[in-house]
Design an enzyme around this catalytic site. Sequence first.
Site, PDB file in Angstrom:
ATOM      1  N   GLU A   1     102.676  10.366  37.513  1.00 44.69           N
ATOM      2  CA  GLU A   1     102.905   8.951  37.189  1.00 44.69           C
ATOM      3  C   GLU A   1     101.555   8.256  37.095  1.00 44.69           C
ATOM      4  OE1 GLU A   1     105.769   6.482  39.702  1.00 44.69           O
ATOM      5  OE2 GLU A   1     103.861   5.555  40.235  1.00 44.69           O
TER       6      GLU A   1
ATOM      7  N   THR B   1     104.155   3.228  35.080  1.00 44.62           N
ATOM      8  CA  THR B   1     104.787   2.194  35.907  1.00 44.62           C
ATOM      9  C   THR B   1     104.762   0.828  35.208  1.00 44.62           C
ATOM     10  OG1 THR B   1     102.757   1.582  37.037  1.00 44.62           O
ATOM     11  CG2 THR B   1     104.069   3.323  38.057  1.00 44.62           C
TER      12      THR B   1
ATOM     13  N   HIS C   1     108.725   2.757  33.016  1.00 50.08           N
ATOM     14  CA  HIS C   1     109.543   2.203  34.097  1.00 50.08           C
ATOM     15  C   HIS C   1     110.072   0.852  33.626  1.00 50.08           C
ATOM     16  CE1 HIS C   1     107.738   4.831  37.508  1.00 50.08           C
ATOM     17  NE2 HIS C   1     108.102   5.523  36.447  1.00 50.08           N
TER      18      HIS C   1
ATOM     19  N   ARG D   1     114.798  -1.517  40.322  1.00 58.02           N
ATOM     20  CA  ARG D   1     114.946  -2.934  40.600  1.00 58.02           C
ATOM     21  C   ARG D   1     113.598  -3.636  40.514  1.00 58.02           C
ATOM     22  NH1 ARG D   1     115.930  -5.160  46.497  1.00 58.02           N
ATOM     23  NH2 ARG D   1     113.674  -4.920  46.422  1.00 58.02           N
TER      24      ARG D   1
ATOM     25  N   ASP E   1     109.606  -4.128  42.696  1.00 55.19           N
ATOM     26  CA  ASP E   1     109.140  -4.637  43.987  1.00 55.19           C
ATOM     27  C   ASP E   1     109.400  -6.137  44.070  1.00 55.19           C
ATOM     28  OD1 ASP E   1     108.107  -2.224  44.945  1.00 55.19           O
ATOM     29  OD2 ASP E   1     106.295  -2.462  43.768  1.00 55.19           O
TER      30      ASP E   1
ATOM     31  N   ALA F   1     119.332  -1.981  40.504  1.00 49.02           N
ATOM     32  CA  ALA F   1     119.029  -0.910  39.543  1.00 49.02           C
ATOM     33  C   ALA F   1     120.318  -0.355  38.941  1.00 49.02           C
ATOM     34  CB  ALA F   1     118.220   0.183  40.231  1.00 49.02           C
TER      35      ALA F   1
HETATM   36  P1  FAD Z   1     118.069  -0.507  44.010  1.00 49.56           P
HETATM   37  O1  FAD Z   1     118.609   0.828  43.686  1.00 49.56           O
HETATM   38  O2  FAD Z   1     118.650  -1.677  43.310  1.00 49.56           O
HETATM   39  O3  FAD Z   1     118.169  -0.686  45.577  1.00 49.56           O
HETATM   40  C1  FAD Z   1     117.559  -1.791  46.241  1.00 49.56           C
HETATM   41  C2  FAD Z   1     118.236  -2.053  47.558  1.00 49.56           C
HETATM   42  O4  FAD Z   1     119.534  -2.628  47.352  1.00 49.56           O
HETATM   43  C3  FAD Z   1     118.510  -0.794  48.404  1.00 49.56           C
HETATM   44  O5  FAD Z   1     118.366  -1.157  49.735  1.00 49.56           O
HETATM   45  C4  FAD Z   1     119.948  -0.420  48.087  1.00 49.56           C
HETATM   46  O6  FAD Z   1     120.555   0.251  49.167  1.00 49.56           O
HETATM   47  C5  FAD Z   1     120.578  -1.792  47.830  1.00 49.56           C
HETATM   48  N1  FAD Z   1     121.565  -1.759  46.745  1.00 49.56           N
HETATM   49  C6  FAD Z   1     121.494  -1.093  45.579  1.00 49.56           C
HETATM   50  N2  FAD Z   1     122.557  -1.361  44.785  1.00 49.56           N
HETATM   51  C7  FAD Z   1     123.310  -2.248  45.475  1.00 49.56           C
HETATM   52  C8  FAD Z   1     124.524  -2.921  45.207  1.00 49.56           C
HETATM   53  N3  FAD Z   1     125.161  -2.742  44.046  1.00 49.56           N
HETATM   54  N4  FAD Z   1     125.013  -3.782  46.142  1.00 49.56           N
HETATM   55  C9  FAD Z   1     124.372  -3.969  47.316  1.00 49.56           C
HETATM   56  N5  FAD Z   1     123.202  -3.346  47.631  1.00 49.56           N
HETATM   57  C10 FAD Z   1     122.669  -2.517  46.725  1.00 49.56           C
HETATM   58  N6  FAD Z   1     108.397  -0.799  41.540  1.00 49.56           N
HETATM   59  C11 FAD Z   1     107.850  -1.513  40.543  1.00 49.56           C
HETATM   60  O7  FAD Z   1     107.753  -2.743  40.656  1.00 49.56           O
HETATM   61  N7  FAD Z   1     107.387  -0.877  39.413  1.00 49.56           N
HETATM   62  C12 FAD Z   1     107.484   0.462  39.221  1.00 49.56           C
HETATM   63  O8  FAD Z   1     107.063   0.982  38.181  1.00 49.56           O
HETATM   64  C13 FAD Z   1     108.082   1.248  40.270  1.00 49.56           C
HETATM   65  N8  FAD Z   1     108.214   2.597  40.152  1.00 49.56           N
HETATM   66  C14 FAD Z   1     108.844   3.296  41.147  1.00 49.56           C
HETATM   67  C15 FAD Z   1     109.040   4.682  40.995  1.00 49.56           C
HETATM   68  C16 FAD Z   1     109.669   5.425  42.006  1.00 49.56           C
HETATM   69  C17 FAD Z   1     109.878   6.898  41.825  1.00 49.56           C
HETATM   70  C18 FAD Z   1     110.095   4.767  43.197  1.00 49.56           C
HETATM   71  C19 FAD Z   1     110.739   5.569  44.295  1.00 49.56           C
HETATM   72  C20 FAD Z   1     109.906   3.405  43.350  1.00 49.56           C
HETATM   73  C21 FAD Z   1     109.299   2.654  42.340  1.00 49.56           C
HETATM   74  N9  FAD Z   1     109.116   1.270  42.457  1.00 49.56           N
HETATM   75  C22 FAD Z   1     108.536   0.557  41.441  1.00 49.56           C
HETATM   76  C23 FAD Z   1     109.513   0.571  43.676  1.00 49.56           C
HETATM   77  C24 FAD Z   1     110.951   0.002  43.612  1.00 49.56           C
HETATM   78  O9  FAD Z   1     111.057  -0.967  42.606  1.00 49.56           O
HETATM   79  C25 FAD Z   1     111.254  -0.596  44.985  1.00 49.56           C
HETATM   80  O10 FAD Z   1     111.335   0.411  45.946  1.00 49.56           O
HETATM   81  C26 FAD Z   1     112.442  -1.551  45.049  1.00 49.56           C
HETATM   82  O11 FAD Z   1     112.385  -2.224  46.306  1.00 49.56           O
HETATM   83  C27 FAD Z   1     113.815  -0.864  44.973  1.00 49.56           C
HETATM   84  O12 FAD Z   1     114.050  -0.365  43.725  1.00 49.56           O
HETATM   85  P2  FAD Z   1     115.374   0.507  43.409  1.00 49.56           P
HETATM   86  O13 FAD Z   1     115.354   0.747  41.962  1.00 49.56           O
HETATM   87  O14 FAD Z   1     115.465   1.652  44.318  1.00 49.56           O
HETATM   88  O15 FAD Z   1     116.486  -0.588  43.770  1.00 49.56           O
END
Ligand code: FAD
Length: 318
Positions: free
Chosen positions: A19, A50, A95, A125, A127, A145
């Site tokens: 990445e 990203t 991303h 989702r 940060d 997400a």
């Molecule tokens: P989600 O899957 O939406 O989850 C977020 C939180 O909400 C979790 O606690 C989950 O349990 C809860 N949740 C999910 N769905 C629901 C629902 N329907 N109802 C209630 N609760 C729910 N960040 C950036 O800004 N840019 C990037 O390019 C980036 N790349 C990343 C790449 C990887 C491989 C990883 C692991 C993370 C990356 N991140 C990035 C960080 C990420 O955006 C954060 O960790 C963010 O806080 C959560 O994203 P998520 O997509 O897992 O969110």
Amino acid sequence: MKITEHLYNAQGKTLFSFEIVPPEKGVGINDLYKNIDPLMEFNPPFIDVTTSREEYVFLEREGGLMERKVTRMRPGTLGICAAIQHKYNVDTVPHVLCGGFTKEETEYLLVDCMYLGIDNVMALRGDTMKGEKYFTATKGGNRYASDLVKQIENTGKGKYLHSDTACGEENKFCIGVAGYPEKHIEAPSMNYDLEMLKKKVDNGADYIVTQMFFDNQKYFQFVKEAREFGIDVPIIPGIKPIATLKHLQLLPQVFKIDLPETLVNEVVKCKNNQEVRKVGIEWAIAQCRELLEHNAPVLHFYSMGKSDNILKIAQEMF
Ligand code: FAD
């Protein structure tokens, strides 16, 4: 080509990928190329790029007033994807975030992906914005997400916003989502987090990439529990070689992960960052060896800038 097709074609052989983070606005792309060039020897089937959240900047105005503006410090994700695809003939994975984008903007971005021949996207989702404690959904944007996955899945089927039926060409994306071997910080429990992960898969996610981890047992346990939950898509481990003394505080703080005691002890013994880098490489090699023995589908590295340490690890592993 879709990531799932790359995995299928590999027939169980572990692949190498990484990445990258777009440079700050105003910095050219050549430094990025310098870091990518040496890694191309290991034939990554895909490279992730990203997307950074927008942030606030404060501009001083007459009379000591401060004006708050919103800006994106590292724009250009899609442009970089196109440039890399063109230069190296490799698949890129932009991303795509909920945070900072309306659903319409997301739709336009997906349309651009189609024109550029980008078959894979990572749905996240995003940060929280700097200075904000909690994630706030953008007005008119996706909240989770799993909602974003649904939108991407619909767009791929030719079903656009503001139309009740599919009216466009089918152009199905291969969708990656994030998984957390140590649980997402906001999730009240691991089971809850896995349930939400399952929702992303049920909505159309094709594979999972994990948050970085330094203890393989956490990844193995996560995969086991995910399978028990009925999550049957590939789970790609994310690996970050520790590289500076500062990482001891920074990585747990930013990524909400734990560092094993043995690794911490090795790092604190180091006299400078050169020694830390060496410890980080050795630790990551040991991690990768075990992950290879367990047939991890891909070893996916978080490069965050310089790639010399990833090069050393790849030379040992591939
Ligand atoms: P989600 O899957 O939406 O989850 C977020 C939180 O909400 C979790 O606690 C989950 O349990 C809860 N949740 C999910 N769905 C629901 C629902 N329907 N109802 C209630 N609760 C729910 N960040 C950036 O800004 N840019 C990037 O390019 C980036 N790349 C990343 C790449 C990887 C491989 C990883 C692991 C993370 C990356 N991140 C990035 C960080 C990420 O955006 C954060 O960790 C963010 O806080 C959560 O994203 P998520 O997509 O897992 O969110």
